[in-house]
Scaffold this motif. Structure first.
Motif, short mmCIF file in Angstrom:
data_model
loop_
_atom_site.label_atom_id
_atom_site.label_comp_id
_atom_site.label_asym_id
_atom_site.label_seq_id
_atom_site.Cartn_x
_atom_site.Cartn_y
_atom_site.Cartn_z
N VAL A 100 89.17 33.10 -1.66
CA VAL A 100 87.95 33.16 -2.47
C VAL A 100 87.21 31.82 -2.42
O VAL A 100 85.98 31.78 -2.40
CB VAL A 100 88.28 33.54 -3.93
CG1 VAL A 100 87.02 33.48 -4.80
CG2 VAL A 100 88.90 34.94 -3.99
N ALA A 101 87.97 30.72 -2.36
CA ALA A 101 87.36 29.39 -2.30
C ALA A 101 86.75 29.09 -0.94
O ALA A 101 86.00 28.12 -0.79
CB ALA A 101 88.39 28.33 -2.64
N GLY A 102 87.08 29.90 0.06
CA GLY A 102 86.60 29.65 1.41
C GLY A 102 87.45 28.65 2.17
O GLY A 102 87.07 28.19 3.24
N ILE B 297 82.09 35.50 1.99
CA ILE B 297 82.61 34.13 1.94
C ILE B 297 83.12 33.74 3.32
O ILE B 297 84.02 34.37 3.87
CB ILE B 297 83.72 34.00 0.89
CG1 ILE B 297 83.13 34.22 -0.52
CG2 ILE B 297 84.41 32.64 0.98
CD1 ILE B 297 84.16 34.25 -1.62
N LYS B 298 82.51 32.69 3.88
CA LYS B 298 82.86 32.26 5.23
C LYS B 298 83.35 30.81 5.28
O LYS B 298 83.63 30.28 6.34
CB LYS B 298 81.65 32.42 6.15
CG LYS B 298 81.19 33.87 6.30
CD LYS B 298 79.99 33.98 7.22
CE LYS B 298 79.57 35.43 7.38
NZ LYS B 298 78.37 35.56 8.28
N GLY B 299 83.43 30.17 4.11
CA GLY B 299 83.89 28.79 4.07
C GLY B 299 83.61 28.18 2.71
O GLY B 299 83.04 28.82 1.82
N ASP C 250 90.40 29.39 3.35
CA ASP C 250 91.08 30.18 4.38
C ASP C 250 90.15 31.34 4.73
O ASP C 250 89.88 32.20 3.89
CB ASP C 250 92.42 30.69 3.85
CG ASP C 250 93.25 31.41 4.91
OD1 ASP C 250 92.67 31.83 5.94
OD2 ASP C 250 94.46 31.56 4.71
N VAL C 251 89.66 31.35 5.94
CA VAL C 251 88.68 32.37 6.34
C VAL C 251 89.24 33.34 7.38
O VAL C 251 88.53 34.20 7.87
CB VAL C 251 87.39 31.71 6.89
CG1 VAL C 251 86.70 30.92 5.80
CG2 VAL C 251 87.70 30.82 8.09
N GLU C 252 90.53 33.21 7.70
CA GLU C 252 91.16 34.10 8.67
C GLU C 252 91.81 35.26 7.92
O GLU C 252 93.00 35.24 7.61
CB GLU C 252 92.17 33.34 9.52
CG GLU C 252 91.52 32.26 10.39
CD GLU C 252 92.54 31.54 11.26
OE1 GLU C 252 93.74 31.89 11.19
OE2 GLU C 252 92.13 30.63 12.00
N TYR C 253 91.01 36.27 7.61
CA TYR C 253 91.48 37.43 6.87
C TYR C 253 90.69 38.66 7.29
O TYR C 253 89.63 38.55 7.94
CB TYR C 253 91.33 37.21 5.36
CG TYR C 253 89.90 37.00 4.90
CD1 TYR C 253 89.06 38.08 4.62
CD2 TYR C 253 89.38 35.72 4.74
CE1 TYR C 253 87.75 37.89 4.21
CE2 TYR C 253 88.07 35.52 4.34
CZ TYR C 253 87.26 36.60 4.07
OH TYR C 253 85.96 36.41 3.68
N LYS D 24 81.39 27.36 -5.19
CA LYS D 24 82.79 27.60 -5.55
C LYS D 24 83.47 26.28 -5.88
O LYS D 24 83.56 25.40 -5.04
CB LYS D 24 83.50 28.30 -4.40
CG LYS D 24 82.85 29.61 -3.98
CD LYS D 24 83.59 30.28 -2.85
CE LYS D 24 83.46 29.52 -1.53
NZ LYS D 24 82.10 29.60 -0.98
N GLY D 25 83.95 26.16 -7.12
CA GLY D 25 84.69 24.97 -7.52
C GLY D 25 86.18 25.28 -7.50
O GLY D 25 86.58 26.40 -7.86
#
Length: 258
Positions: free
Chosen positions: A55-57, A73-75, A59-62, A80-81
């Motif tokens: 959710v925080a971006g 969300i791509k990064g 990890d984008v490999e999903y 996003k805090g």
């Protein structure tokens, strides 16, 4: 609080190494409304932190849909805090400079926002203090203020009070609720502490491991401020505990190969 801030649909996450393929998250579906406070609990290894990092971006490999305000969300982004278990402050910077980060305190607007946040997290008088002069709870308040300076649409907290003593932890929970009620920031709070989950959350998400998935989502129908000693709180805690114990039993069965 009708708009959906976060939409997660059919989220799957797999970790692959030369020797194995681990399904960390399977078919996660969750919607979080704007301004909602969600807590997430589950046994170790159920993917709570992995979910938060996606959710925080971080990890984008999903596979699947993970959208914030209608955008995939791509990064990482300012929307996003993220608050870690440890404060991660710069030891050579004062409290106010840690909060300001890359923004200059010479700018009257920045200085005004920083000192407004210092008041909000109850650190008046410590503006010029360095991290080594702060307690664990005070340092974590600096981290929260630093994240809020960017006015994130969602604040993600990964067991931020886990290393604190019971008294400080209770105080920090009250501080965080005050911040949430003041700013109306959407929050997702990961914890191992069932009491903490019930005390803070409007809904409690219970996750199951092997692979990680959402077992149930329970609404916490208690008004704020909440009292742990109240009968209503104890009854709600019992309801969540009963559901959590089912998860633990299933986890043991799967882990034992029964």
């Amino acid at each position: 609080m009708s708009e959906r801030a976060l939409v997660i649909e059919r989220l799957n996450k797999i970790f692959t190494t030369p020797n194995e393929r681990v399904v960390a998250l399977r078919e996660i579906d969750l919607q979080v409304k704007q301004g909602e406070f969600i807590t997430v609990i589950g046994p170790s290894g159920c993917g709570k932190s992995t979910l938060l990092k996606i959710v925080a971006g971080l990890d984008v490999e999903y596979d699947g849909k993970v959208e914030l305000n209608g955008q995939q969300i791509k990064g990482p982004s300012l929307e996003k805090g993220f608050i870690f278990q440890e404060p991660r402050l710069f030891p050579w910077l004062t409290v106010e400079k840690n909060i300001a980060g890359d923004q200059s305190l010479k700018d009257p607007k920045v200085r005004g926002k920083v000192h407004e946040l210092i008041r909000l997290v109850k650190l008046e008088g410590f503006e010029k203090a360095y991290p080594k002069e702060l307690s664990g709870g005070m340092a974590q308040r600096v981290s929260i203020a630093r994240a809020l300076l960017r006015k994130p649409d969602i604040l993600l907290l990964d067991e931020p009070f886990g290393a604190l003593d019971a008294f400080t932890r209770s105080h920090m929970q009250e501080v965080l609720l005050n911040i949430w009620e003041t700013n109306k920031t959407t929050m997702i709070f990961v914890t191992h502490d069932l009491d903490e989950a019930v005390f803070l959350g409007q809904r409690v998400v219970i996750m199951n491991p092997r692979p990680g998935h959402i077992k149930s989502v329970l609404p916490i129908e208690l008004s704020f401020p909440r009292k742990r000693s109240s009968l209503a709180f104890q009854e709600m805690r019992r309801t969540v505990l009963n559901e959590f114990e089912k998860v633990e039993e299933e986890s043991y069965t799967v882990g034992a190969g029964i």
